[in-house]
Design an enzyme around this catalytic site. Structure first.
Site, short mmCIF file in Angstrom:
data_model
loop_
_atom_site.label_atom_id
_atom_site.label_comp_id
_atom_site.label_asym_id
_atom_site.label_seq_id
_atom_site.Cartn_x
_atom_site.Cartn_y
_atom_site.Cartn_z
CG HIS A 124 43.93 35.01 38.75
ND1 HIS A 124 44.85 35.14 39.77
CD2 HIS A 124 44.00 36.15 38.02
CE1 HIS A 124 45.47 36.31 39.62
NE2 HIS A 124 44.96 36.94 38.58
CD GLU A 161 47.69 30.29 29.64
OE1 GLU A 161 47.47 30.96 28.64
OE2 GLU A 161 47.21 30.51 30.75
NE ARG A 163 51.47 39.16 6.33
CZ ARG A 163 51.39 39.87 5.21
NH1 ARG A 163 52.27 40.82 4.96
NH2 ARG A 163 50.43 39.63 4.36
CE LYS A 209 53.26 36.74 33.52
NZ LYS A 209 52.24 37.67 33.10
CE LYS A 237 48.77 34.17 28.98
NZ LYS A 237 47.54 33.95 29.77
NE ARG A 242 51.93 32.61 30.48
CZ ARG A 242 52.54 33.37 29.57
NH1 ARG A 242 53.40 32.84 28.73
NH2 ARG A 242 52.28 34.64 29.49
CG HIS A 291 39.14 35.12 36.22
ND1 HIS A 291 40.05 34.21 35.70
CD2 HIS A 291 39.72 36.33 36.13
CE1 HIS A 291 41.14 34.86 35.31
NE2 HIS A 291 40.96 36.14 35.55
CG HIS A 302 41.99 41.35 38.16
ND1 HIS A 302 41.51 40.14 37.70
CD2 HIS A 302 43.33 41.17 38.33
CE1 HIS A 302 42.52 39.29 37.57
NE2 HIS A 302 43.63 39.89 37.96
CD GLU A 331 47.53 39.72 39.73
OE1 GLU A 331 47.92 38.54 39.80
OE2 GLU A 331 46.36 40.04 39.37
N1 LIG Z 1 49.20 40.43 29.30
C1 LIG Z 1 49.20 39.85 30.46
O1 LIG Z 1 49.89 38.88 30.70
C2 LIG Z 1 48.34 40.44 31.54
C3 LIG Z 1 48.49 40.00 32.86
C4 LIG Z 1 47.72 40.61 33.85
C5 LIG Z 1 46.81 41.60 33.51
N2 LIG Z 1 46.69 41.98 32.22
C6 LIG Z 1 45.73 43.03 31.83
O2 LIG Z 1 46.14 44.25 32.45
C7 LIG Z 1 45.00 45.08 32.62
C8 LIG Z 1 45.03 45.65 34.01
O3 LIG Z 1 46.20 46.41 34.14
P1 LIG Z 1 46.24 47.68 35.11
O4 LIG Z 1 45.76 47.28 36.43
O5 LIG Z 1 47.55 48.31 34.99
O6 LIG Z 1 45.08 48.60 34.49
P2 LIG Z 1 45.10 49.96 33.68
O7 LIG Z 1 46.02 49.92 32.56
O8 LIG Z 1 43.68 50.28 33.41
O9 LIG Z 1 45.67 50.99 34.75
C9 LIG Z 1 44.91 51.28 35.90
C10 LIG Z 1 44.62 52.78 36.00
O10 LIG Z 1 45.78 53.43 36.47
C11 LIG Z 1 46.16 54.47 35.58
N3 LIG Z 1 47.62 54.54 35.67
C12 LIG Z 1 48.52 53.62 35.27
N4 LIG Z 1 49.73 54.00 35.62
C13 LIG Z 1 49.62 55.18 36.26
C14 LIG Z 1 50.55 56.06 36.88
N5 LIG Z 1 51.85 55.76 36.95
N6 LIG Z 1 50.08 57.19 37.41
C15 LIG Z 1 48.75 57.48 37.39
N7 LIG Z 1 47.84 56.68 36.86
C16 LIG Z 1 48.27 55.55 36.29
C17 LIG Z 1 45.59 54.07 34.26
O11 LIG Z 1 45.40 55.18 33.42
C18 LIG Z 1 44.28 53.44 34.68
O12 LIG Z 1 43.32 54.43 34.91
C19 LIG Z 1 43.78 44.20 32.35
O13 LIG Z 1 43.25 44.53 31.08
C20 LIG Z 1 44.35 42.80 32.33
O14 LIG Z 1 43.64 41.93 31.48
C21 LIG Z 1 47.43 41.42 31.24
ZN LIG Z 2 45.47 38.90 37.93
#
Ligand SMILES: NC(=O)c1ccc[n+]([C@@H]2O[C@H](COP(=O)([O-])OP(=O)(O)OC[C@H]3O[C@@H](n4cnc5c(N)ncnc54)[C@H](O)[C@@H]3O)[C@@H](O)[C@H]2O)c1
Ligand SMILES: [Zn+2]
Length: 539
Positions: A425, A414, A295, A404, A317, A418, A429, A441, A359
Site C-alpha cells: 500500500h 493501529e 453518540r 485480518k 475502522k 497493524r 497509495h 486501488h 487484498e
Molecule cells: N474500514 C476499513 O478498514 C477499510 C479497509 C479497506 C478499504 N476501505 C474502504 O473501502 C472502500 C472500497 O470498498 P469497495 O471496493 O467495496 O468499494 P465500493 O463500496 O465503492 O463498491 C464497489 C462498487 O461495487 C458495487 N457493489 C458492491 N457490492 C456489489 C454487489 N454485490 N453487486 C453489485 N455491485 C456491487 C458498489 O455499488 C460500487 O459501485 C474505500 O472507500 C476504502 O477506503 C475501508
Molecule cells: Zn487496500
C-alpha cells in the site's frame, strides 16, 4: 516450469468438509417439518427421526390416545424422555413435535447436538395445510380450529423466536431444505475487540436472517447504495432503507449529514441498529454514522463486495473522505456482527472482484501461505461467477478474514502490527495519487505488492523468485502489475514521502520475507526505491 503453481495445485485442498451435526426442526404443526426433514435426510444421508412417531412407537398408542387417556402432561413426559435419548445421537434430522422445543430442558438437550431451525407459516396457511388432519391432531379437536391455530401461534411466538426462523410459505420443499443446508455450512469466525466480541458469518442465503444472526432486538435501518440496495435490501427485512449514491465520491461528510437527517425523520433513536449493506464505501460511511449519531448506536456490517468482506468490514475502522484526502475523518466503531453473504458476489462486477483479490493475495503474503496458494491455484474458478465453488469462496474469504482478525486483535488501535496490512500500500497509495486516481486501488495494490517483493529481494531479504510468483498470482486474477510509465518514479517517491503513515523522517516499508512472513523496515534508501519503481515500469 512454474514449480510453485504445481505444488500449490497438488497440496491445497479448499474443501472444508461437511459438518456432521444433527439438524433439529421445530415449529408449529403443518409447517413442513416432516417433509423438509425427510428431504434433508435423503440429501445428506442422515437418519430421519420424528419425535411424535418415536413416542407412538415407544408408548404403543397414538398421540391422540395418549392425550385422551393420560392427558397432555403424560405426553410431555414422553417428549422429555425422547429428547434425552436423542441427545446421544449423531447425523440425524430430528423433526420435533410442535411444543417439544418450547420446553427449556428439551431444547437444551437437543440444541447441544446440532443446530435448531424453526419452520414458519401464517395461521391461514397452516389451517389450509391441516384441513384434512383435524381428527388426528388433538390440539385442533375444537369447534373453530382456525381460531385455535391463531391463538396457539400467538402463545408460542416468543418461544419459537429463540430459534433461526425459516419461512415455508409459498416455497418448494427443495428450496427450504437448500436454505437450511446453506445455513449449516456457514463458517463463523470469532473476533474480539475493545468493544466486546463479535462474529463474522460467511456463507450463503444469510441476508434473510440478518436480524437473527446479529441478535438485533429493536428496529433496524439498512444503509445501502444505489447499486446494492435495489438488488439485496428487500431480503434483509429492515424497518427502514436509506440509500446513498454509489461510489467513493460520495464517501463524504455531506452524505453522513444527509443520513443523520433521514434517521431523525424516521424517528430512529438509540434503541435502533444500523445495518450497512454494500461495499467498503457503504460500510465506512454507515459505520461512521453509527459511531456518531446520538453518540453511537449499534452497528452491523453486511459486506457485499469481496473487498469489504475480506478487508473493510473487519477491524472497526470507519470514516469519510475530505477534499484534501481519503479517510481523513473517522472513528473506530466495532460491529455487533459481520454477515458476509457470498451469494451477493454473483452480481459484483469482475473488476471489483479482482480488486478484492488484491487484498486476498496481500493477506496470503502477510500470514497465510495456504491462502496465497489457493488464490494462485484456483484463479480461473474464482474469476468465474457461475463456476465458483461455494467451499472455495468460503475458504478464501474466511482465511482472509482470519488474517485480518489476528492482526487487528493484536493491535486494535493501529500502534504496531497493524502496519503489516499496509503491505503493497505504500507503493499503491503513491500510484493511485500520482495517477490522479486513474489507477484503481486494487490495481495499485497489485503493482505495490510486486514492487515490495522486488525491493525486498534487492535488499537481500527474500528470494528473487518471490517477485514473479506474486506477479503471476496477481495476473491470474486479472490485476495489472506494471506501473504505467507515465507515472514518474520521482513523483511516486515524493508522494510516498508525504504519506500520512510515515512516522520518522525515513521511508518506512512493509516487505515480504517469504509467502506468509512480512516485516517492517526503514532500511530502503531513496535510490533503491527509485530503482524498484523504474524496474516495475515507472518513468
Ligand atoms: N474500514 C476499513 O478498514 C477499510 C479497509 C479497506 C478499504 N476501505 C474502504 O473501502 C472502500 C472500497 O470498498 P469497495 O471496493 O467495496 O468499494 P465500493 O463500496 O465503492 O463498491 C464497489 C462498487 O461495487 C458495487 N457493489 C458492491 N457490492 C456489489 C454487489 N454485490 N453487486 C453489485 N455491485 C456491487 C458498489 O455499488 C460500487 O459501485 C474505500 O472507500 C476504502 O477506503 C475501508
Ligand atoms: Zn487496500
Amino acid at each position: 516450469l512454474n514449480t510453485h503453481t504445481f505444488t500449490a495445485l497438488s497440496k491445497v485442498d479448499y474443501n472444508l468438509g461437511m459438518v456432521r451435526e444433527n439438524i433439529i426442526l421445530t415449529g408449529f404443526m403443518g409447517t413442513g417439518k416432516t417433509a423438509v426433514g425427510k428431504a434433508l435426510a435423503a440429501q445428506l444421508g442422515y437418519k430421519f427421526v420424528d419425535t411424535d412417531a418415536l413416542i407412538e412407537q415407544r408408548a404403543g398408542q397414538s398421540i391422540a390416545e395418549i392425550f385422551r387417556v393420560e392427558g397432555e402432561s403424560a405426553f410431555r413426559a414422553w417428549e422429555a424422555g425422547v429428547a434425552e435419548e436423542l441427545a446421544g445421537g449423531k447425523e440425524m434430522i430430528i423433526s420435533t413435535g410442535g411444543g417439544m422445543m418450547l420446553d427449556r430442558e428439551n431444547a437444551a438437550h437437543l440444541a447441544q447436538t446440532g443446530r435448531v431451525f424453526c419452520l414458519t407459516a401464517s395461521a391461514a396457511e397452516i389451517v389450509r395445510r391441516l384441513e384434512h388432519e383435524v381428527e388426528v391432531r388433538p390440539l385442533l379437536a375444537v369447534p373453530d380450529p382456525a381460531a385455535r391455530v391463531s391463538e396457539l401461534l400467538a402463545q408460542r411466538a416468543s418461544g419459537y423466536a429463540q430459534f433461526r426462523q425459516i419461512n415455508t410459505e409459498g416455497r418448494e420443499i427443495a428450496a427450504i431444505a437448500q436454505e437450511i443446508r446453506a445455513l449449516m455450512e456457514t463458517e463463523t469466525i470469532a473476533v474480539s475487540s475493545p468493544e466486546g466480541p463479535y462474529e463474522v458469518a460467511i456463507g450463503s442465503q444469510l441476508l434473510p436472517h440478518v436480524g437473527q444472526i446479529a441478535g438485533i432486538h429493536g428496529p433496524f435501518a439498512i444503509i445501502s447504495d444505489s447499486n446494492v440496495g435495489p438488488l439485496f435490501a428487500e431480503q434483509c427485512k429492515g424497518d427502514w432503507l436509506l440509500t446513498i449514491p454509489a461510489g467513493e465520491a460520495n464517501k463524504t461528510l455531506a452524505t453522513a449529514n444527509a443520513l443523520y437527517g433521514q434517521l431523525l425523520d424516521c424517528g430512529f433513536d438509540r434503541q435502533g441498529t444500523i445495518v450497512a449493506l454494500g461495499g467498503g464505501v457503504v460500510g465506512d460511511v454507515a459505520g461512521f454514522v453509527a459511531a456518531t449519531y446520538m453518540r453511537g448506536v449499534d452497528f452491523v456490517q453486511c459486506p457485499t463486495s469481496l473487498l469489504a468482506m475480506v478487508d473493510a468490514s473487519v477491524g472497526g475502522k470507519t470514516g469519510v473522505d475530505l477534499p484534501e484526502g481519503k479517510n481523513l475523518v473517522g472513528a473506530f466503531k466495532q460491529p455487533r456482527a459481520v454477515i458476509a453473504d457470498l451469494d451477493t458476489l454473483v452480481t459484483l462486477p469482475a473488476v471489483e472482484f479482482s480488486a478484492g483479490m488484491a487484498e486476498v493475495i496481500k493477506s496470503g503474503i502477510i500470514a497465510d501461505p495456504e491462502l496465497f496458494a489457493l488464490a494462485e491455484a484456483y484463479a480461473p474458478q474464482l474469476m468465474d461467477p457461475s463456476g465458483r465453488a461455494h467451499e472455495l469462496l468460503t475458504s478464501v474469504v474466511s482465511k482472509s478474514v482470519q488474517v485480518k482478525r489476528d492482526i487487528v486483535e493484536a493491535d486494535p488501535f493501529e500502534h504496531g502490527r497493524r502496519a503489516w496490512l499496509n503491505l503493497g500500500h505504500t507503493f499503491g497509495h503513491a500510484i493511485e495519487q500520482v495517477s490522479g486516481y486513474a489507477v484503481r486501488h486494487g490495481d495499485a495494490v497489485a503493482m505495490g505488492l510486486v514492487a515490495a517483493a522486488h525491493l525486498s529481494a534487492e535488499l537481500g531479504f527474500c528470494d528473487s523468485a518471490l517477485e514473479s510468483r506474486i506477479g503471476d498470482a496477481a495476473l491470474g486474477v486479472r490485476l495489472p502489475i506494471r506501473i504505467p510509465e507515465q507515472l514518474e518514479a520521482e513523483a511516486l517517491l515524493a508522494a510516498m514521502s508525504t504519506d500520512k503513515k510515515r512516522v520518522t523522517g525515513r521511508l518506512r516499508f512493509v516487505l515480504p520475507r517469504a509467502i506468509g512472513e512480512v516485516f517492517v523496515t526503514e532500511e530502503p534508501q531513496p535510490e533503491q526505491v527509485l530503482a524498484t519503481l523504474r524496474h516495475r515500469g515507472a518513468g
